[in-house]
Design a protein around this motif. Structure first.
Motif, PDB file in Angstrom:
ATOM      1  N   LEU A   1       0.853  -1.189   0.000  1.00 55.20           N
ATOM      2  CA  LEU A   1       0.000   0.000   0.000  1.00 55.20           C
ATOM      3  C   LEU A   1       0.891   1.242   0.000  1.00 55.20           C
ATOM      4  O   LEU A   1       1.807   1.354   0.822  1.00 55.20           O
ATOM      5  CB  LEU A   1      -0.886   0.005   1.259  1.00 55.20           C
ATOM      6  N   THR A   2       0.632   2.151  -0.937  1.00 50.51           N
ATOM      7  CA  THR A   2       1.326   3.442  -0.947  1.00 50.51           C
ATOM      8  C   THR A   2       0.279   4.516  -0.698  1.00 50.51           C
ATOM      9  O   THR A   2      -0.720   4.601  -1.414  1.00 50.51           O
ATOM     10  CB  THR A   2       2.020   3.689  -2.304  1.00 50.51           C
ATOM     11  N   ILE A   3       0.504   5.302   0.347  1.00 50.60           N
ATOM     12  CA  ILE A   3      -0.441   6.367   0.679  1.00 50.60           C
ATOM     13  C   ILE A   3       0.176   7.694   0.261  1.00 50.60           C
ATOM     14  O   ILE A   3       1.252   8.070   0.745  1.00 50.60           O
ATOM     15  CB  ILE A   3      -0.773   6.356   2.184  1.00 50.60           C
TER      16      ILE A   3
ATOM     17  N   HIS B   1      -3.243  -0.384  -5.242  1.00 49.19           N
ATOM     18  CA  HIS B   1      -2.104  -0.266  -4.334  1.00 49.19           C
ATOM     19  C   HIS B   1      -1.849   1.150  -3.818  1.00 49.19           C
ATOM     20  O   HIS B   1      -0.967   1.348  -2.992  1.00 49.19           O
ATOM     21  CB  HIS B   1      -0.826  -0.784  -5.028  1.00 49.19           C
ATOM     22  N   TRP B   2      -2.567   2.128  -4.355  1.00 51.98           N
ATOM     23  CA  TRP B   2      -2.358   3.514  -3.925  1.00 51.98           C
ATOM     24  C   TRP B   2      -3.640   4.076  -3.316  1.00 51.98           C
ATOM     25  O   TRP B   2      -4.742   3.749  -3.770  1.00 51.98           O
ATOM     26  CB  TRP B   2      -1.986   4.414  -5.108  1.00 51.98           C
ATOM     27  N   ALA B   3      -3.475   4.968  -2.319  1.00 51.34           N
ATOM     28  CA  ALA B   3      -4.601   5.737  -1.785  1.00 51.34           C
ATOM     29  C   ALA B   3      -4.145   7.192  -1.727  1.00 51.34           C
ATOM     30  O   ALA B   3      -2.989   7.466  -1.408  1.00 51.34           O
ATOM     31  CB  ALA B   3      -4.940   5.249  -0.385  1.00 51.34           C
ATOM     32  N   VAL B   4      -5.041   8.107  -2.060  1.00 54.17           N
ATOM     33  CA  VAL B   4      -4.699   9.533  -2.028  1.00 54.17           C
ATOM     34  C   VAL B   4      -5.449  10.194  -0.884  1.00 54.17           C
ATOM     35  O   VAL B   4      -6.663  10.031  -0.748  1.00 54.17           O
ATOM     36  CB  VAL B   4      -5.089  10.227  -3.363  1.00 54.17           C
TER      37      VAL B   4
ATOM     38  N   GLN C   1       0.492   8.372 -10.905  1.00 56.64           N
ATOM     39  CA  GLN C   1       0.826   7.016 -10.437  1.00 56.64           C
ATOM     40  C   GLN C   1      -0.320   6.443  -9.613  1.00 56.64           C
ATOM     41  O   GLN C   1      -0.677   5.268  -9.742  1.00 56.64           O
ATOM     42  CB  GLN C   1       2.094   7.042  -9.578  1.00 56.64           C
ATOM     43  N   ALA C   2      -0.897   7.282  -8.737  1.00 54.48           N
ATOM     44  CA  ALA C   2      -1.979   6.811  -7.859  1.00 54.48           C
ATOM     45  C   ALA C   2      -3.216   6.443  -8.685  1.00 54.48           C
ATOM     46  O   ALA C   2      -3.859   5.417  -8.436  1.00 54.48           O
ATOM     47  CB  ALA C   2      -2.322   7.891  -6.838  1.00 54.48           C
ATOM     48  N   ALA C   3      -3.516   7.267  -9.698  1.00 58.86           N
ATOM     49  CA  ALA C   3      -4.712   7.012 -10.520  1.00 58.86           C
ATOM     50  C   ALA C   3      -4.537   5.747 -11.357  1.00 58.86           C
ATOM     51  O   ALA C   3      -5.514   5.054 -11.664  1.00 58.86           O
ATOM     52  CB  ALA C   3      -4.981   8.212 -11.422  1.00 58.86           C
TER      53      ALA C   3
END
Ligand code: TMP
Length: 220
Positions: free
Chosen positions: A131-133, A185-188, A178-180
């Motif tokens: 997870l990348t926040i 795996h990403w949350a903004v 990258q998040a979109a």
């Protein structure tokens, strides 16, 4: 590859990653989970040498040299700290990882994302964040916060803060892209709000992921 959980906090300057990371680490400890807290660049003693050379005021590296040094830090960090911790089943909380390389050396400096990902594969192999926040804040707000903190700490690690706002706008756009592109795996999280609200949101995301991981481990 891991039995542990690899969580990365990303964001531009002054997004509040350091404060969020400490608060989240305390919250995990209160639940009996002792996370490994680390950062890039400089998560190892050897990486700290690289960090000092890279982010000091007045450093003037060729962009490709800067990228290769970030990746040398990455290989050391993953090989000596992150991979062993994940293999031992630990939760790793890391302040910046490859998302920053794509945002700063790719978006900011204009180097190729394909080359960065190739080097990442060499440096980190299969170690990737679960997870990348992304703590998202406009450079106008973030840079002000960051320069204030550096002045209070009498820190000279301001190489990137001294770059023009256009550089920081490109970094932000790269993070958001990258998040979109990888919402699994990403949350903004909107980091322009009061820090307690930001911390609450990060904890909620992390709680979800820990629950999901525990269910995976428990099996059907
Ligand atoms: P920090 O001040 O958030 O600890 O990060 C140090 C600086 O290093 C920050 O300005 C972003 C930059 N950086 C890169 O340019 N590329 C990278 O791959 C990483 C990890 C950090």
């Amino acid at each position: 590859m891991s039995r542990g959980l690899f969580v990365v906090l990303e964001g531009g300057e002054g997004a509040g990653k350091g404060s969020v990371l400490s608060a989240v680490a305390e919250w995990l400890l209160a639940q009996g989970i002792e996370p490994l807290c680390t950062r890039a660049p400089g998560g190892t003693a050897e990486g700290q040498v690289i960090r000092s050379a890279l982010v000091q005021s007045g450093a003037n590296w060729e962009p490709t040299a800067e990228l290769l040094m970030m990746m040398a830090d990455r290989a050391q960090h993953v090989g000596r700290l992150i991979r062993p911790a994940l293999a031992a089943g630990r939760v790793v909380l890391c302040d910046r990882f490859v998302g920053s390389t794509i945002a700063y050396q790719g978006g900011g400096r204009g180097l190729s994302s394909e080359v960065i990902l190739e080097l990442q594969k060499i440096a980190a192999d299969d170690v990737a964040a679960d997870l990348t926040i992304l703590l998202d804040v406009s450079p106008a707000i973030g840079l002000k916060r960051s320069l204030k903190r550096l002045a209070e700490e009498k820190s000279s690690e301001d190489l990137f803060e001294r770059l023009d706002i256009g550089f920081h706008e490109r970094v932000r756009a790269s993070f958001l892209k990258q998040a979109a592109a990888d919402t699994e795996h990403w949350a903004v999280i909107d980091a322009s709000r009061p820090i307690v609200e930001v911390i609450g949101d990060v904890q909620a995301r992390l709680a979800e992921r820990i629950e999901q991981r525990s269910a995976d481990w428990a099996g059907p």
